[in-house]
Design an enzyme around this catalytic site. Structure first.
Site, PDB file in Angstrom:
ATOM      1  N   TYR A  53       1.507  -1.365   0.329  1.00 48.80           N
ATOM      2  CA  TYR A  53      -0.207  -0.139  -0.096  1.00 48.80           C
ATOM      3  C   TYR A  53       0.788   0.948  -0.225  1.00 48.80           C
ATOM      4  O   TYR A  53       1.440   1.185   0.806  1.00 48.80           O
ATOM      5  CB  TYR A  53      -0.682  -0.189   1.139  1.00 48.80           C
ATOM      6  CG  TYR A  53      -2.220  -0.804   0.989  1.00 48.80           C
ATOM      7  CD1 TYR A  53      -1.856  -2.049   0.121  1.00 48.80           C
ATOM      8  CD2 TYR A  53      -3.090  -0.731   2.079  1.00 48.80           C
ATOM      9  CE1 TYR A  53      -3.646  -2.394   0.625  1.00 48.80           C
ATOM     10  CE2 TYR A  53      -3.627  -1.920   1.898  1.00 48.80           C
ATOM     11  CZ  TYR A  53      -4.021  -2.532   1.208  1.00 48.80           C
ATOM     12  OH  TYR A  53      -5.198  -3.459   1.630  1.00 48.80           O
TER      13      TYR A  53
HETATM   14  N1  LIG Z   1      -8.064  -6.852   1.842  1.00 49.49           N
HETATM   15  C1  LIG Z   1      -7.856  -6.841   0.445  1.00 49.49           C
HETATM   16  O1  LIG Z   1      -7.888  -7.346  -0.471  1.00 49.49           O
HETATM   17  C2  LIG Z   1      -7.713  -5.129   0.077  1.00 49.49           C
HETATM   18  C3  LIG Z   1      -9.346  -4.966  -0.894  1.00 49.49           C
HETATM   19  C4  LIG Z   1      -8.873  -3.544  -0.564  1.00 49.49           C
HETATM   20  C5  LIG Z   1      -9.009  -2.615   0.462  1.00 49.49           C
HETATM   21  N2  LIG Z   1      -8.252  -3.312   1.976  1.00 49.49           N
HETATM   22  C6  LIG Z   1      -8.090  -2.247   2.892  1.00 49.49           C
HETATM   23  O2  LIG Z   1     -10.333  -1.342   2.945  1.00 49.49           O
HETATM   24  C7  LIG Z   1      -9.168   0.153   3.640  1.00 49.49           C
HETATM   25  C8  LIG Z   1     -10.126   1.170   2.274  1.00 49.49           C
HETATM   26  O3  LIG Z   1     -10.333   0.939   1.261  1.00 49.49           O
HETATM   27  P1  LIG Z   1     -11.187   1.622  -0.554  1.00 49.49           P
HETATM   28  O4  LIG Z   1     -10.658   3.301   1.003  1.00 49.49           O
HETATM   29  O5  LIG Z   1     -10.221   1.170  -1.716  1.00 49.49           O
HETATM   30  O6  LIG Z   1     -12.405   2.130   0.098  1.00 49.49           O
HETATM   31  P2  LIG Z   1     -13.743   2.554   0.881  1.00 49.49           P
HETATM   32  O7  LIG Z   1     -12.766   2.667   2.085  1.00 49.49           O
HETATM   33  O8  LIG Z   1     -15.144   1.892   0.441  1.00 49.49           O
HETATM   34  O9  LIG Z   1     -13.886   4.191   0.465  1.00 49.49           O
HETATM   35  C9  LIG Z   1     -12.874   5.845   0.570  1.00 49.49           C
HETATM   36  C10 LIG Z   1     -13.096   6.444  -0.082  1.00 49.49           C
HETATM   37  O10 LIG Z   1     -14.475   6.662   0.337  1.00 49.49           O
HETATM   38  C11 LIG Z   1     -14.927   7.925   0.460  1.00 49.49           C
HETATM   39  N3  LIG Z   1     -14.831   8.959   1.742  1.00 49.49           N
HETATM   40  C12 LIG Z   1     -14.201   8.242   2.576  1.00 49.49           C
HETATM   41  N4  LIG Z   1     -15.339   8.992   3.551  1.00 49.49           N
HETATM   42  C13 LIG Z   1     -15.722   9.620   3.520  1.00 49.49           C
HETATM   43  C14 LIG Z   1     -16.852  10.210   4.237  1.00 49.49           C
HETATM   44  N5  LIG Z   1     -16.812  10.328   5.064  1.00 49.49           N
HETATM   45  N6  LIG Z   1     -17.341  10.792   2.992  1.00 49.49           N
HETATM   46  C15 LIG Z   1     -17.452  11.712   2.036  1.00 49.49           C
HETATM   47  N7  LIG Z   1     -16.351  10.429   1.333  1.00 49.49           N
HETATM   48  C16 LIG Z   1     -15.428   9.226   1.822  1.00 49.49           C
HETATM   49  C17 LIG Z   1     -13.391   8.888  -0.084  1.00 49.49           C
HETATM   50  O11 LIG Z   1     -13.214   9.376  -1.569  1.00 49.49           O
HETATM   51  P3  LIG Z   1     -12.336  10.724  -2.282  1.00 49.49           P
HETATM   52  O12 LIG Z   1     -10.598  10.250  -1.847  1.00 49.49           O
HETATM   53  O13 LIG Z   1     -12.778  10.112  -3.346  1.00 49.49           O
HETATM   54  O14 LIG Z   1     -12.632  11.567  -1.021  1.00 49.49           O
HETATM   55  C18 LIG Z   1     -12.267   7.674   0.166  1.00 49.49           C
HETATM   56  O15 LIG Z   1     -11.065   7.512  -0.804  1.00 49.49           O
HETATM   57  C19 LIG Z   1      -8.294   0.018   2.283  1.00 49.49           C
HETATM   58  O16 LIG Z   1      -7.075   1.266   3.222  1.00 49.49           O
HETATM   59  C20 LIG Z   1      -7.658  -1.085   3.033  1.00 49.49           C
HETATM   60  O17 LIG Z   1      -6.924  -1.064   4.086  1.00 49.49           O
HETATM   61  C21 LIG Z   1      -8.005  -4.674   1.179  1.00 49.49           C
END
Ligand SMILES: NC(=O)c1ccc[n+]([C@@H]2O[C@H](COP(=O)([O-])OP(=O)(O)OC[C@H]3O[C@@H](n4cnc5c(N)ncnc54)[C@H](OP(=O)(O)O)[C@@H]3O)[C@@H](O)[C@H]2O)c1
Length: 334
Positions: A53
């Site tokens: 990451y």
């Molecule tokens: N194990 C695995 O294979 C795997 C795969 C994927 C993810 N992960 C884990 O899951 C975590 C989260 O994944 P993710 O960041 O891709 O997905 P997510 O949490 O579904 O989406 C995050 C995005 O949502 C927006 N956001 C967050 N809070 C907000 C709020 N309160 N209001 C408005 N927009 C908001 C932001 O978008 P904008 O950037 O557009 O503002 C942010 O980039 C990762 O950091 C990782 O630790 C693990």
């Protein structure tokens, strides 16, 4: 903050956890530190990351941010996937072998990147069909016995892969998985078919990732409107792929549902997941303090049975349950 039992372990995780995917991409060290300090101040005690990451810097940024407060957080990282450069210049991921030697090498690198001498949860990032499962699970058991990691878990496994690994460890009385990390959200509900029942039956704690569907479940994307300039859709084809007319209709209906109750769609997406008691922690990727604050506000919103039925009705009416298809693990979005 609410705390939940972490599978069969003696740990209690905060209902909301911080995902480390953005640290080193959208967030520099100062922003990472600010987010993590603020999150700890709000009672968040779970941080998830992986060596790949943040183009390799997430673990390092997190490690620096928790210096002095290491004891207040559970550091969770992974082994088993590595970034890969495709011939067409695009990024994807490949298996980082789950052999004993490679797991040990990767764990030592993670410890050194974090600047700590133990990890709280060490997860297998994806199943490796080429590594002997006895070797993988035996190595994890040794790492637990040596105190290098307190607990182990898996991520992106399917039902059978999980059963093979779990059975191998339990027959030999080795340390076993306490958690299963899975992509699960209001528009991606495939986990309900077998992973959620499996975790329920085995007493495994569920860690949800992509709770906000990469930001799609936040209300920032609307039909016939340009993407907000700082949003991931402006740089990510994978986010844009989720913005089909059907999804945008559903998102709009769910956004209305949340707004009628004085809440945001992001809060709805998180509180809906937290209505499921098997879920130990819901990970969110936040890029600033405002997003963090809003996500934390979701934890206090307890959806009633009536709310949950209404949400299911909206989803069923729009005919989308379980139909969203996307690669479960592609990190490099631009
Ligand atoms: N194990 C695995 O294979 C795997 C795969 C994927 C993810 N992960 C884990 O899951 C975590 C989260 O994944 P993710 O960041 O891709 O997905 P997510 O949490 O579904 O989406 C995050 C995005 O949502 C927006 N956001 C967050 N809070 C907000 C709020 N309160 N209001 C408005 N927009 C908001 C932001 O978008 P904008 O950037 O557009 O503002 C942010 O980039 C990762 O950091 C990782 O630790 C693990």
């Amino acid at each position: 903050m609410e705390y939940r039992k972490f599978g069969m372990s003696d740990l209690a995780t905060s209902a909301l956890g911080i995902g480390g995917l953005h640290f080193g991409v959208y967030c520099d060290q100062a922003r990472t530190t600010e987010i993590i300090h603020n999150a700890i101040g709000k009672g968040i005690n779970f941080i998830d990351t992986a060596p790949m990451y943040g183009n390799g810097s997430s673990e390092r940024f997190i490690g620096r941010a928790v210096r002095g407060s290491r004891h207040k957080v559970m550091l969770s990282t992974k082994v088993g996937l590595a970034p890969k450069n495709e011939p067409d210049g695009k990024f994807s991921v490949s298996i980082d072998p789950l052999t004993g030697q490679n797991i040990r090498r990767s764990l030592e690198n993670s410890l050194s990147a974090f600047g700590t001498d133990y990890i709280d949860l060490y997860q297998l990032h994806a199943f490796d069909p080429n590594a002997p499962i006895e070797e993988t699970m035996c190595t994890l058991d040794s790492l637990v016995r040596e105190g290098k990691t307190r607990f182990i878990g898996c991520s992106n496994y399917d039902h059978n892969e999980f059963e093979i690994a779990f059975k191998t460890a339990s027959e030999r009385e080795w340390a076993n998985f306490v958690s299963f990390q899975v992509q699960y959200n209001l528009i991606e509900r495939r986990a309900e078919r077998d992973i959620m029942p499996l975790c329920g039956a085995r007493g495994i704690g569920v860690i949800c990732n992509r709770a906000l569907a990469r930001g799609v479940l936040t209300g920032k994307y609307k039909k016939n409107e340009p993407f907000p300039s700082q949003s991931r859709a402006s740089t990510s084809i994978r986010v844009r792929r989720l913005l089909s007319e059907e999804n945008l209709n559903l998102i709009s209906a769910l956004d209305d549902f949340a707004k009628e109750r004085g809440r945001s769609l992001a809060e709805l997406a998180i509180s809906w997941l937290l209505s499921k008691e098997q879920i130990s922690t819901v990970l969110v990727g936040v890029r600033d303090l405002e997003q963090l604050k809003n996500c934390v506000e979701a934890v206090d919103w307890k959806l009633s049975d009536n709310d949950l039925n209404c949400i299911d009705e909206v989803i069923e009416r729009l005919g989308l349950t379980g139909k969203v298809k996307e690669n479960p693990e592609v990190f490099f979005e631009s």
